[in-house]
Design an enzyme around this catalytic site. Structure first.
Site, PDB file in Angstrom:
ATOM      1  N   TYR A 143      73.802  71.310 -64.267  1.00  0.00           N
ATOM      2  CA  TYR A 143      73.685  72.086 -63.036  1.00  0.00           C
ATOM      3  C   TYR A 143      72.874  71.273 -62.037  1.00  0.00           C
ATOM      4  CZ  TYR A 143      72.234  75.842 -59.817  1.00  0.00           C
ATOM      5  OH  TYR A 143      71.991  76.624 -58.711  1.00  0.00           O
ATOM      6  N   ASP A 238      69.239  63.537 -61.881  1.00  0.00           N
ATOM      7  CA  ASP A 238      68.738  64.811 -61.384  1.00  0.00           C
ATOM      8  C   ASP A 238      67.609  65.252 -62.320  1.00  0.00           C
ATOM      9  OD1 ASP A 238      68.161  67.330 -60.536  1.00  0.00           O
ATOM     10  OD2 ASP A 238      70.206  68.108 -60.664  1.00  0.00           O
ATOM     11  N   LYS A 266      61.040  71.897 -58.799  1.00  0.00           N
ATOM     12  CA  LYS A 266      60.308  72.660 -59.805  1.00  0.00           C
ATOM     13  C   LYS A 266      58.833  72.238 -59.931  1.00  0.00           C
ATOM     14  CE  LYS A 266      64.323  74.654 -61.830  1.00  0.00           C
ATOM     15  NZ  LYS A 266      65.649  74.086 -61.984  1.00  0.00           N
TER      16      LYS A 266
END
Ligand SMILES: *Cc1c(COP(=O)(O)O)cnc(C)c1O
Length: 428
Positions: A143, A238, A266
């Protein structure tokens, strides 16, 4: 009579689709009503009815120090007193850039944004602008946020172009996105041999945390690095989830592989909205206003958000931080595996740094297809037993879990007690 959690959620559902501002929070796959959270401290959170939970969601990854860490909250308060946003350069952004580039050597220059989605979307645009090519490669189960070109699933048959995985994404937009199997080096080699000169970028979660937890094999990532270099494609790691979560240099540090670009999010915001994309200087210099690739943001590098991130990263950089965090995660997955075994359950678990995966199947998975083989019905029952007992794990079998520096022996003991009860009830 309905509970306060139910009353608030009912109000939410009147005005917010499904009552939530991000879909997985709605408990769609596990069923039931999500508790409405009132506060958190350390490894624990409390809902509006005062029920306490040990939290392994950690706001989906950012809260590596636990909830409402004193130093982070104080940093936010101090900066907020002096103004919330200026839309002009601030010194905190420079400190953040210094910290990120010195911790992650492949990142020579970096730009801050406000989410992981923005980071990956911008990195893809930049890779396309830099190479002058259109095609991108991603892997099933990874994702990368919800930008149109990345909301893709594999088409039927190998090496077909991806199909949109969401309504509202025109097929033309995903027509340049190739979707391959994770950990399948042969498929990657074949793709490059057919399309090598047209591929702008390969984007990958070097440790996948959005199909539960699946580790890439070193050989898969090495093949990817070699092929990108040979064909002039930009390799994007990523690390929105893994950055400052599995180690100070992210997954790239653990594997010893240098990507051309890295996306972060994050943990670098410490619970506030911060994302970043960075990498090779020659690539980063193509971004506006230096170069022709446009990218911007009203609140990018927001001083309050950056203050939370800086305070977090300073503590994460302390000697021994990751050794201790990894030890907690290891004890957690070892303990759970042991308890499951005693209850004769098909179960496996693993951790990397401060993230972990648990699977209702024998043996840890290596691909999206293997993750899908897990017993979803058992997971759902386990989830609700744990929630009732005051332990929150992600409300989906396809998400990784997180420990923080605030999780200690007391939290683990209570988690094991809850798990013993949950696994024994799964037997009937
Ligand atoms: C969470 C995540 C994103 C998206 O970040 P948001 O801040 O939710 O937009 C992108 N990539 C990975 C690997 C993630 O884990």
């Amino acid at each position: 009579m309905s509970s306060r959690n139910q009353q608030i959620f009912e109000r939410a559902r009147q005005l917010i689709p499904a009552g939530v501002n991000s879909p997985v929070r709605a408990f769609g796959s596990v069923g039931g009503t999500p508790p409405t959270i009132a506060k958190g401290a350390g490894a624990r959170i409390w809902d509006v009815e005062g029920k306490e939970y040990i939290d392994y969601v950690g706001s989906w990854g950012p809260l590596i120090l636990g909830h409402a860490h004193r130093e982070v909250v104080q940093a936010v308060q101090a900066v907020a007193e002096r103004g919330l946003s200026f839309g002009a350069p601030t010194e905190g952004e420079v400190e953040m850039a210094e910290l990120l580039t010195s911790a992650v050597p492949s990142v020579e220059q970096v730009r801050l944004v406000s989410s992981g989605t923005e980071a990956t979307m911008s990195a893809i645009r930049l890779a396309r602008g830099f190479t002058g090519r259109s095609k991108i490669v991603k892997f099933e189960g990874c994702y990368h946020g919800h930008a149109d070109a990345l909301l893709v699933k594999a088409g039927s048959g190998a090496l077909t172009f991806g199909q949109p995985s969401s309504a509202g994404v025109p097929p033309e937009v995903t027509a340049h996105t190739l979707v391959l199997d994770y950990n399948d080096s042969g498929m990657l080699e074949q793709t490059f041999s057919h399309n090598g000169s047209e591929i702008a970028a390969v984007i990958v979660e070097p440790i996948a945390g959005n199909m539960n937890l699946v580790k890439a094999t070193p050989e898969f990532l090495q093949t990817m690095r070699t092929l990108c270099t040979r064909h002039g494609a930009v390799l994007i790691f990523d690390e929105v989830m893994t950055g400052f979560r599995v180690g100070l240099q992210g997954a790239q540090g653990l594997f010893g592989i240098t990507p051309d670009m890295t996306t972060l999010g994050k943990v670098i915001g410490g619970g506030m909205p911060v994302g970043a994309f960075g990498g090779r200087r020659d690539i980063m210099q193509k971004i506006a206003p230096l170069g022709p690739v446009y990218q911007a943001g009203t609140l990018s590098g927001n001083p309050v958000a950056v203050a939370a991130g800086l305070a977090t990263l300073k503590l994460v950089g302390a000697p021994g931080f990751f050794e201790s965090l990894s030890e907690t995660a290891t004890q957690l997955v070892d303990g759970l595996s042991h308890i499951a075994q005693e209850a004769n359950q098909d179960f496996s678990a693993q951790s990397v740094g401060g993230m972990f995966g648990m699977y209702f199947r024998a043996g840890v998975p290596q691909s999206f297809a293997q993750v899908m083989e897990g017993d979803g019905e058992k997971f759902n029952r386990f989830f609700h037993h744990m929630l009732d007992a005051g332990v929150t794990i992600a409300p989906s079998a396809f998400e990784a879990g997180f420990v923080s520096a605030a999780h200690g022996p007391d939290e683990l003991e209570r988690t094991f007690d809850a798990a013993r009860e949950a696994f024994s009830r799964l037997q009937d």
